[in-house]
Motif scaffolding. Sequence first.
Motif, short mmCIF file in Angstrom:
data_model
loop_
_atom_site.label_atom_id
_atom_site.label_comp_id
_atom_site.label_asym_id
_atom_site.label_seq_id
_atom_site.Cartn_x
_atom_site.Cartn_y
_atom_site.Cartn_z
N LEU A 192 0.04 6.66 7.67
CA LEU A 192 0.80 5.45 7.96
C LEU A 192 -0.07 4.33 8.53
CD1 LEU A 192 4.05 7.00 9.44
CD2 LEU A 192 3.74 5.99 7.17
N HIS A 193 -1.14 4.69 9.19
CA HIS A 193 -2.05 3.69 9.77
C HIS A 193 -3.25 3.38 8.88
CE1 HIS A 193 0.26 4.83 13.38
NE2 HIS A 193 0.11 3.54 13.65
N GLY A 194 -3.22 3.88 7.64
CA GLY A 194 -4.27 3.57 6.68
C GLY A 194 -5.60 4.26 6.93
N LYS A 195 -5.60 5.28 7.77
CA LYS A 195 -6.85 6.01 8.06
C LYS A 195 -7.08 7.16 7.10
CE LYS A 195 -6.67 4.86 12.94
NZ LYS A 195 -6.56 5.36 14.31
N ARG A 196 -6.05 7.50 6.33
CA ARG A 196 -6.14 8.60 5.38
C ARG A 196 -5.28 8.24 4.18
NH1 ARG A 196 -5.61 14.95 6.39
NH2 ARG A 196 -6.92 14.38 8.14
N ARG A 197 -5.73 8.63 3.01
CA ARG A 197 -4.97 8.39 1.78
C ARG A 197 -4.15 9.62 1.42
NH1 ARG A 197 -8.71 5.20 -2.55
NH2 ARG A 197 -9.01 3.34 -1.29
N LEU A 198 -3.04 9.39 0.75
CA LEU A 198 -2.25 10.49 0.23
C LEU A 198 -3.01 11.13 -0.93
CD1 LEU A 198 1.26 8.78 0.11
CD2 LEU A 198 0.58 10.63 1.65
N ASN A 199 -2.97 12.46 -1.01
CA ASN A 199 -3.58 13.13 -2.15
C ASN A 199 -2.50 13.38 -3.22
OD1 ASN A 199 -2.23 15.66 -1.65
ND2 ASN A 199 -3.77 16.16 -0.11
N THR A 200 -2.91 13.86 -4.37
CA THR A 200 -1.98 14.02 -5.49
C THR A 200 -0.87 15.01 -5.17
OG1 THR A 200 -3.48 15.60 -6.53
CG2 THR A 200 -3.62 13.32 -7.28
N LEU A 203 10.26 3.98 2.83
CA LEU A 203 11.10 5.13 2.49
C LEU A 203 11.55 5.88 3.74
CD1 LEU A 203 9.20 6.40 -0.66
CD2 LEU A 203 11.47 5.34 -0.60
N MET A 204 10.65 6.02 4.70
CA MET A 204 11.02 6.68 5.95
C MET A 204 12.11 5.90 6.67
SD MET A 204 7.29 7.89 7.34
CE MET A 204 7.92 8.43 8.94
N ASP A 205 11.97 4.58 6.72
CA ASP A 205 12.97 3.73 7.36
C ASP A 205 14.32 3.84 6.65
OD1 ASP A 205 11.11 2.87 9.22
OD2 ASP A 205 10.76 0.93 8.24
N GLU A 206 14.29 3.78 5.34
CA GLU A 206 15.52 3.85 4.55
C GLU A 206 16.27 5.16 4.76
OE1 GLU A 206 17.12 1.59 2.19
OE2 GLU A 206 15.95 0.34 3.54
N HIS A 207 15.51 6.24 4.95
CA HIS A 207 16.11 7.57 5.11
C HIS A 207 16.18 8.03 6.56
CE1 HIS A 207 16.34 8.46 0.78
NE2 HIS A 207 15.27 7.68 0.71
N LYS A 208 15.82 7.11 7.47
CA LYS A 208 15.86 7.39 8.91
C LYS A 208 15.08 8.66 9.27
CE LYS A 208 20.27 5.00 9.62
NZ LYS A 208 20.15 4.14 8.52
N LEU A 209 13.84 8.72 8.79
CA LEU A 209 12.98 9.87 9.02
C LEU A 209 11.89 9.54 10.03
CD1 LEU A 209 12.48 11.02 5.32
CD2 LEU A 209 14.07 11.97 7.01
N THR A 241 0.85 -1.19 0.00
CA THR A 241 0.00 0.00 0.00
C THR A 241 0.88 1.24 0.00
OG1 THR A 241 -0.05 0.15 2.41
CG2 THR A 241 -1.74 -1.24 1.37
N SER A 242 0.26 2.38 -0.23
CA SER A 242 1.02 3.63 -0.20
C SER A 242 1.63 3.85 1.18
CB SER A 242 0.15 4.82 -0.62
OG SER A 242 -0.97 4.93 0.22
N SER A 243 0.94 3.43 2.23
CA SER A 243 1.50 3.58 3.57
C SER A 243 2.69 2.63 3.77
CB SER A 243 0.44 3.35 4.65
OG SER A 243 -0.09 2.06 4.60
N ASP A 244 2.65 1.44 3.16
CA ASP A 244 3.79 0.52 3.20
C ASP A 244 5.01 1.16 2.53
OD1 ASP A 244 2.24 -1.48 4.42
OD2 ASP A 244 1.76 -2.42 2.49
N VAL A 245 4.78 1.76 1.38
CA VAL A 245 5.86 2.39 0.62
C VAL A 245 6.44 3.56 1.42
CG1 VAL A 245 6.44 3.69 -1.47
CG2 VAL A 245 4.96 1.68 -1.61
#
Length: 68
Positions: free
Chosen positions: A42-50, A18-24, A10-14
Amino acid sequence: DDHIKIRGATSSDVLTFLMDEHKLTQSDLPEVGSQGVVSEVLHGKRRLNTHQIKALSERFGVSPAVFF
């Protein structure tokens, strides 16, 4: 540099990856919104917008398609 296809991610998985890879932390992503908004994404309660997807893809140097 590598292209890895993650099926069923999912977008939250991605974003988590990315946050883990960049230590954010959640507060390191103002392009998404407040720490509360990032948490909801991150908890799937909201979707990313464009707008958020465009900003994140530019920040991390990835295709916007990874968030869909």
